[in-house]
Design a protein around this motif. Structure first.
Motif, PDB file in Angstrom:
ATOM      1  N   ILE A   1     -66.818  18.597  11.807  1.00  0.00           N
ATOM      2  CA  ILE A   1     -67.885  19.114  12.462  1.00  0.00           C
ATOM      3  C   ILE A   1     -68.513  18.288  13.136  1.00  0.00           C
ATOM      4  O   ILE A   1     -68.695  17.103  12.894  1.00  0.00           O
ATOM      5  N   SER A   2     -68.864  18.806  14.356  1.00  0.00           N
ATOM      6  CA  SER A   2     -69.404  17.891  15.518  1.00  0.00           C
ATOM      7  C   SER A   2     -70.944  17.494  15.064  1.00  0.00           C
ATOM      8  O   SER A   2     -71.409  18.143  14.304  1.00  0.00           O
TER       9      SER A   2
ATOM     10  N   SER B   1     -69.074   8.172  15.888  1.00  0.00           N
ATOM     11  CA  SER B   1     -70.459   8.060  16.513  1.00  0.00           C
ATOM     12  C   SER B   1     -70.339   8.374  17.954  1.00  0.00           C
ATOM     13  O   SER B   1     -71.249   8.134  18.655  1.00  0.00           O
ATOM     14  N   ARG B   2     -69.152   8.453  18.444  1.00  0.00           N
ATOM     15  CA  ARG B   2     -68.702   8.280  19.908  1.00  0.00           C
ATOM     16  C   ARG B   2     -69.021   9.602  20.732  1.00  0.00           C
ATOM     17  O   ARG B   2     -68.271   9.644  21.899  1.00  0.00           O
ATOM     18  N   GLY B   3     -69.912  10.397  20.258  1.00  0.00           N
ATOM     19  CA  GLY B   3     -70.324  11.797  21.285  1.00  0.00           C
ATOM     20  C   GLY B   3     -69.174  12.716  20.932  1.00  0.00           C
ATOM     21  O   GLY B   3     -69.262  13.641  20.060  1.00  0.00           O
ATOM     22  N   SER B   4     -68.224  12.960  21.987  1.00  0.00           N
ATOM     23  CA  SER B   4     -67.337  13.877  21.744  1.00  0.00           C
ATOM     24  C   SER B   4     -66.226  13.702  20.491  1.00  0.00           C
ATOM     25  O   SER B   4     -66.139  12.541  20.164  1.00  0.00           O
ATOM     26  N   LEU B   5     -65.751  14.725  20.218  1.00  0.00           N
ATOM     27  CA  LEU B   5     -64.478  14.688  19.151  1.00  0.00           C
ATOM     28  C   LEU B   5     -63.406  14.095  19.970  1.00  0.00           C
ATOM     29  O   LEU B   5     -62.772  14.469  20.684  1.00  0.00           O
ATOM     30  N   LEU B   6     -62.777  13.103  19.105  1.00  0.00           N
ATOM     31  CA  LEU B   6     -61.870  12.227  19.837  1.00  0.00           C
ATOM     32  C   LEU B   6     -60.602  12.575  19.262  1.00  0.00           C
ATOM     33  O   LEU B   6     -60.465  12.522  18.126  1.00  0.00           O
ATOM     34  N   ARG B   7     -59.691  13.088  19.963  1.00  0.00           N
ATOM     35  CA  ARG B   7     -58.353  13.371  19.355  1.00  0.00           C
ATOM     36  C   ARG B   7     -57.415  12.109  18.912  1.00  0.00           C
ATOM     37  O   ARG B   7     -57.558  11.119  19.846  1.00  0.00           O
TER      38      ARG B   7
ATOM     39  N   ASN C   1     -70.305  12.720  14.494  1.00  0.00           N
ATOM     40  CA  ASN C   1     -69.316  13.987  14.069  1.00  0.00           C
ATOM     41  C   ASN C   1     -68.940  13.462  12.663  1.00  0.00           C
ATOM     42  O   ASN C   1     -68.435  12.250  12.454  1.00  0.00           O
ATOM     43  N   MET C   2     -68.692  14.548  11.915  1.00  0.00           N
ATOM     44  CA  MET C   2     -68.265  14.215  10.594  1.00  0.00           C
ATOM     45  C   MET C   2     -66.974  14.941   9.928  1.00  0.00           C
ATOM     46  O   MET C   2     -66.842  16.056  10.496  1.00  0.00           O
TER      47      MET C   2
ATOM     48  N   THR D   1     -66.602  23.226  15.014  1.00  0.00           N
ATOM     49  CA  THR D   1     -66.016  22.783  13.751  1.00  0.00           C
ATOM     50  C   THR D   1     -64.414  23.235  13.951  1.00  0.00           C
ATOM     51  O   THR D   1     -63.971  23.754  14.889  1.00  0.00           O
ATOM     52  N   ASP D   2     -63.388  22.465  13.188  1.00  0.00           N
ATOM     53  CA  ASP D   2     -62.052  22.702  13.570  1.00  0.00           C
ATOM     54  C   ASP D   2     -61.675  22.416  12.004  1.00  0.00           C
ATOM     55  O   ASP D   2     -62.105  21.933  11.097  1.00  0.00           O
ATOM     56  N   TYR D   3     -60.427  23.405  11.735  1.00  0.00           N
ATOM     57  CA  TYR D   3     -59.956  23.156  10.187  1.00  0.00           C
ATOM     58  C   TYR D   3     -58.358  23.016  10.350  1.00  0.00           C
ATOM     59  O   TYR D   3     -57.836  23.600  11.384  1.00  0.00           O
TER      60      TYR D   3
END
Length: 127
Positions: free
Chosen positions: A50-51, A99-105, A32-33, A57-59
């Motif tokens: 971006i995943s 690199s941990r897969g899901s987008l971590l909040r 995820n970047m 994506t999120d902004y």
């Protein structure tokens, strides 16, 4: 992974810039970047993410409709297209990867937890 951001500069309000972040090292396509920024005297804050798949994506509200994040896995590069720039967009922009897969909040103002951080690139918008 090493991240190298580039593309910053001086631009007039209303103008555009495209930032690039080139990755080297481990498998870029699994990361995820994100882009973050830090203005003088302020905390570093979330801009866009971006995943790894490119499907999500999120902004930040402040850039929605003006900035677009994208990735090119073949070039191991993530981009931030910035249009309709405002003086309040002036900041050092950092790219980051996770690199941990899901987008971590994470808590504000970063919003997302990232493992790796690149150098910053200065964006200055003159009014």
């Amino acid at each position: 992974v090493q991240l190298q951001a580039s593309g910053g500069g001086l631009v007039q309000a209303g103008g555009s810039l495209r930032l690039s972040c080139a990755a080297s090292g481990r498998t870029f396509s699994s990361y995820n970047m994100g882009w973050f920024r830090q203005a003088p005297g302020k905390e570093r804050e979330f801009v866009a993410i971006i995943s790894w798949s490119g499907r999500n994506t999120d902004y930040a509200d402040s850039v929605k409709g003006r900035f677009t994040i994208s990735r090119d896995d073949a070039k191991s590069t993530v981009y931030l297209q910035m249009n309709s720039l405002k003086s309040e967009d002036t900041a050092v922009y950092y790219c980051a990867g996770d690199s941990r897969g899901s987008l971590l909040r994470a808590g504000p103002p970063l919003k997302y937890a990232m493992e790796y951080w690149g150098n910053g690139t200065q964006v200055t918008v003159s009014s």
